[in-house]
Design a protein around this motif. Structure first.
Motif, short mmCIF file in Angstrom:
data_model
loop_
_atom_site.label_atom_id
_atom_site.label_comp_id
_atom_site.label_asym_id
_atom_site.label_seq_id
_atom_site.Cartn_x
_atom_site.Cartn_y
_atom_site.Cartn_z
N VAL A 1 -59.01 31.96 -25.11
CA VAL A 1 -58.09 31.88 -25.93
C VAL A 1 -58.40 30.54 -26.64
O VAL A 1 -58.20 29.48 -25.83
N SER A 2 -58.19 30.17 -27.98
CA SER A 2 -58.26 28.87 -28.49
C SER A 2 -56.92 28.15 -28.12
O SER A 2 -56.06 28.78 -28.23
N THR A 3 -57.10 26.85 -27.92
CA THR A 3 -55.94 26.12 -27.54
C THR A 3 -55.10 26.10 -28.77
O THR A 3 -55.23 26.42 -29.86
N GLN A 4 -53.90 25.71 -28.60
CA GLN A 4 -53.02 25.36 -29.70
C GLN A 4 -53.47 24.57 -30.76
O GLN A 4 -53.35 24.98 -31.82
N GLU A 5 -54.21 23.33 -30.33
CA GLU A 5 -54.97 22.61 -31.40
C GLU A 5 -56.13 23.19 -32.31
O GLU A 5 -55.88 23.03 -33.43
N SER A 6 -56.90 24.02 -31.61
CA SER A 6 -58.03 24.66 -32.29
C SER A 6 -57.53 25.73 -33.14
O SER A 6 -58.07 26.05 -33.95
N THR A 7 -56.43 26.39 -32.70
CA THR A 7 -55.90 27.51 -33.13
C THR A 7 -55.54 27.20 -34.55
O THR A 7 -55.58 27.50 -35.53
N ALA A 8 -54.48 25.83 -34.57
CA ALA A 8 -53.85 25.27 -35.72
C ALA A 8 -55.13 24.97 -36.93
O ALA A 8 -54.95 25.33 -38.00
N LEU A 9 -56.26 24.39 -36.25
CA LEU A 9 -57.34 24.11 -37.35
C LEU A 9 -58.01 25.47 -37.76
O LEU A 9 -58.38 25.62 -39.04
N ASP A 10 -58.08 26.39 -36.92
CA ASP A 10 -58.70 27.70 -37.31
C ASP A 10 -57.98 28.51 -38.40
O ASP A 10 -58.40 29.25 -39.20
N LEU A 11 -56.48 28.18 -38.36
CA LEU A 11 -55.90 28.88 -39.30
C LEU A 11 -56.02 28.59 -40.61
O LEU A 11 -55.83 29.19 -41.57
N LEU A 12 -56.34 27.10 -40.68
CA LEU A 12 -56.68 26.57 -42.13
C LEU A 12 -58.00 26.86 -42.30
O LEU A 12 -58.55 27.17 -43.54
#
Length: 264
Positions: free
Chosen positions: A153-164
């Motif tokens: 699973v993507s980390t919280q931080e990489s998830t945040a960037l991926d959402l953008l």
């Protein structure tokens, strides 16, 4: 019916071992039955909601509580499926955000980022969408435990960037801002900067601006140092619109062309 009984016992033994996917070829060899006999038995079990067909020669075992859904939850079998497809992957975007505790705007689809172009997969009421990223191995991920083992699973931080990065697949900008307001509660400033280094700088610019606007300036100090160290041009907050620029944010070099509104 003898072959049908054999196949039922075969999948039950696999299930007891925590395995929920199996290959037609392996089942035929283990049970010493022909491909035709297998297909007849598999068809009977499919009608009873005990198995589902995923890919050519690949089947899923369905437990009784999920028989009406026509599939197990994707997190139960996604790791084995991606191993079968021989491609690196991680569960990402809104699906990852929900696994990290974001309860807003949960998606009805299961979102996976991987190193191959793979068509969407529909099994019963489950829909899995795959997004291609050739640089997937550079994205920070973590292992999360599920009933069948562990998944990436993507980390919280990489998830945040991926959402953008995958904004249209994540909903509109305000939807993403709402999810980010929840993810921010458990994000780490240094990890945000490190994750940002693995993607185009424009996503760090937009994330930094949004987190600041949401009141999480303490999270963005390291990220801003990283952004400021690079030659950055001004970019629109939303790149998919020609709306009038409301503000020119100097800190992040953002042309603000939408006012953020969240649901929290």
């Amino acid at each position: 019916m003898k072959e049908n009984f054999k196949l039922i016992n075969y999948i039950e033994n696999l299930r007891k071992k925590g395995k929920y996917l199996f290959l037609k070829e392996e089942a035929c060899q283990a049970l010493n039955i022909s491909g035709t006999a297998f297909l007849k038995s598999a068809h009977r079990l499919f009608k009873k909601g005990k198995i589902a067909h995923l890919k050519k020669g690949l089947y899923q075992i369905i437990t009784e509580e999920y028989a009406n859904d026509g599939s197990l939850p994707p997190e139960w079998f996604i790791d084995d499926l991606m191993k079968y497809l021989e491609t690196p992957y991680y569960v990402g975007l809104l699906t990852a955000a929900s696994m990290h505790g974001s309860s807003h705007h949960a998606t009805q689809i299961f979102q996976v980022v991987c190193a191959k172009v793979i068509p969407s997969l529909v099994i019963g009421s489950v829909r899995i969408i795959f997004y291609y990223n050739k640089n997937i191995t550079q994205i920070p991920t973590q292992k999360i435990k599920v009933p069948s083992g562990y998944i990436n699973v993507s980390t919280q931080e990489s998830t945040a960037l991926d959402l953008l990065r995958y904004l249209h697949q994540s909903g509109h900008l305000n939807n993403v801002a709402t999810v980010l307001s929840e993810l921010a509660e458990t994000m780490d400033p240094e990890k945000i900067a490190n994750a940002g280094n693995q993607m185009s700088i424009r996503y760090s610019q937009r994330l930094g601006y949004i987190l600041d606007t949401l009141g999480f300036e303490a999270l963005t100090k390291q990220l801003n140092k990283t952004v400021s160290a690079k030659l950055t041009r001004y970019i629109p907050l939303r790149s998919d619109t020609d709306d009038t620029v409301i503000e020119k944010n100097q800190k992040w070099h953002i042309l603000v062309n939408e006012i953020l509104e969240t649901d929290v």
